[in-house]
Write a protein that holds these residues in place. Structure first.
Motif, PDB file in Angstrom:
ATOM      1  N   PRO A  25       0.830  -1.203   0.000  1.00 14.73           N
ATOM      2  CA  PRO A  25       0.000   0.000   0.000  1.00 14.73           C
ATOM      3  C   PRO A  25       0.866   1.255   0.000  1.00 14.73           C
ATOM      4  N   ARG A  26       0.232   2.356  -0.354  1.00 17.62           N
ATOM      5  CA  ARG A  26       0.973   3.603  -0.486  1.00 17.62           C
ATOM      6  C   ARG A  26       1.625   4.013   0.832  1.00 17.62           C
ATOM      7  N   ALA A  27       0.926   3.813   1.925  1.00 12.75           N
ATOM      8  CA  ALA A  27       1.499   4.192   3.223  1.00 12.75           C
ATOM      9  C   ALA A  27       2.763   3.407   3.525  1.00 12.75           C
ATOM     10  N   ALA A  28       2.769   2.107   3.128  1.00 15.24           N
ATOM     11  CA  ALA A  28       3.956   1.290   3.363  1.00 15.24           C
ATOM     12  C   ALA A  28       5.116   1.753   2.509  1.00 15.24           C
ATOM     13  N   ARG A  29       4.817   2.159   1.266  1.00 18.60           N
ATOM     14  CA  ARG A  29       5.887   2.644   0.391  1.00 18.60           C
ATOM     15  C   ARG A  29       6.501   3.920   0.947  1.00 18.60           C
ATOM     16  N   ARG A  30       5.677   4.770   1.546  1.00 19.09           N
ATOM     17  CA  ARG A  30       6.220   5.988   2.129  1.00 19.09           C
ATOM     18  C   ARG A  30       7.173   5.687   3.282  1.00 19.09           C
ATOM     19  N   ARG A  31       6.890   4.641   4.053  1.00 14.73           N
ATOM     20  CA  ARG A  31       7.740   4.311   5.198  1.00 14.73           C
ATOM     21  C   ARG A  31       9.106   3.785   4.771  1.00 14.73           C
ATOM     22  N   ARG A  32       9.273   3.514   3.462  1.00  6.64           N
ATOM     23  CA  ARG A  32      10.560   2.999   2.999  1.00  6.64           C
ATOM     24  C   ARG A  32      11.629   4.092   2.931  1.00  6.64           C
ATOM     25  N   TRP A  33      11.243   5.337   3.067  1.00 10.03           N
ATOM     26  CA  TRP A  33      12.228   6.401   2.994  1.00 10.03           C
ATOM     27  C   TRP A  33      13.236   6.233   4.137  1.00 10.03           C
ATOM     28  N   SER A  34      14.471   6.215   3.774  1.00  6.77           N
ATOM     29  CA  SER A  34      15.520   6.121   4.785  1.00  6.77           C
ATOM     30  C   SER A  34      15.756   7.499   5.395  1.00  6.77           C
ATOM     31  N   PRO A  35      16.379   7.526   6.545  1.00 10.20           N
ATOM     32  CA  PRO A  35      16.671   8.841   7.159  1.00 10.20           C
ATOM     33  C   PRO A  35      17.477   9.749   6.243  1.00 10.20           C
TER      34      PRO A  35
END
Length: 322
Positions: free
Chosen positions: A11-21
């Motif tokens: 889902p889109r929300a999960a893809r957003r959480r992939r951003w690394s610091p």
């Protein structure tokens, strides 16, 4: 029977959480770096546009509360004779000045691309008028167009031709402005010249080996290859001409004084859309002027879209073909 793993998209929300610091820090830094432009666009472009759109539906006063009048400003434009006159004069310039300027710029660019001695000097000479301040250049041309002792009419007199009254005859006022505009096409010439120099030499040499003349190479190779530049110059020319102001303002000021009611003389033949729009602001018809501004925006948008749509038939792009 082979089984294949089915990959279920996240889902889109999960893809957003992939951003690394690190990616997040770079994104924040990028936003901070462009924040001056964002703030400038919001406060100096977007907000004034929204404000003018609201103003177009109101009787706007500087110190008194504004009065909401709906579409009255737009309806009043339909009965305004000077509004239609200004629109006609502007469309006249778009239909005649823009094609003539683009054609002249292309011809000069082709000539300046020829292998002639001293062509660098010629290029500088053709470009110089485009960096002359518009006001100074316009006043210079007012002297040239002087009926009695102007250089142009004096030259025509030597040829046995009686020069017209460029500055006072309504039939010659717009052609005079078009002629004045041809003096400052240096930027368009440079753009065309860069495009012509970018035409593949292999195509020209192959056509020459096949027996094609210079004119045939120009018509069948050079012109199609710079068609995208022609489209660019046409769109920019149309946008600029619909906003034609400075030269006409000075032209009318020299002839009829500097008061707002006299702009557009002789006989409103140089009353262009932007000049009349400025006149409405100057006389504190703010809502009326805002309505004119949004009508101008719609007209320019429609003309640009029509040019882009029509260009699909004649514009060549090297990566996509015709």
């Amino acid at each position: 029977m082979e089984t294949r793993d089915m990959v279920t998209p996240l889902p889109r929300a999960a893809r957003r959480r992939r951003w690394s610091p690190r990616v997040r820090r770079n994104f924040i830094k990028g936003i901070l770096f462009i924040s001056p432009w964002i703030l400038g666009f919001l406060f100096f472009n977007l907000y004034p546009m929204a404000k003018s759109f609201v103003m177009s539906f109101a009787e706007w006063h500087l110190r008194l509360p504004s009065e909401w009048i709906g579409l009255a400003n737009y309806a009043n434009l339909l009965d305004d004779r000077r509004f239609w006159t200004s629109l006609y004069n502007t469309v006249y310039m778009v239909l005649f000045a823009v094609p003539l300027s683009v054609f002249s710029a292309f011809v000069f660019a082709v000539l300046l691309n020829l292998k002639l001695r001293g062509r660098s000097i010629y290029r500088v000479i053709y470009y110089l008028p485009s960096i002359v301040p518009v006001v100074a250049g316009s006043i210079l041309w007012m002297w040239i167009f002087n009926t009695n002792n102007g250089i142009l009419n004096v030259f025509l007199g030597y040829l046995g031709i009686r020069g017209p009254s460029w500055l006072t005859d309504p039939a010659w006022s717009k052609p005079a402005l078009i002629l004045m505009g041809l003096w400052g096409i240096g930027n368009t010439v440079i753009i065309y010249l860069s495009g012509i120099q970018d035409v593949p030499v292999s195509l020209l040499e192959a056509a020459e080996i096949d027996g094609a003349s210079w004119l045939q190479r120009l018509w069948h190779i050079t012109i199609p290859m710079v068609s995208s530049i022609t489209l660019f110059n046409l769109i920019i020319g149309v946008i600029d001409m619909f906003q034609y102001f400075t030269q006409a303002y000075i032209f009318a000021a020299v002839q009829a004084g500097t008061t707002a009611q006299q702009l557009g003389s002789p006989l409103d033949s140089t009353l262009f859309y932007s000049v009349y729009l400025y006149n409405r602001f100057q006389t504190l018809k703010l809502g009326y002027a805002a309505a004119m501004a949004w009508i101008l925006f719609v007209i320019i948008l429609i003309c640009s879209l029509l040019l882009l749509r029509a260009s699909k038939r004649w514009t060549y792009y090297e990566t996509k073909g015709t």
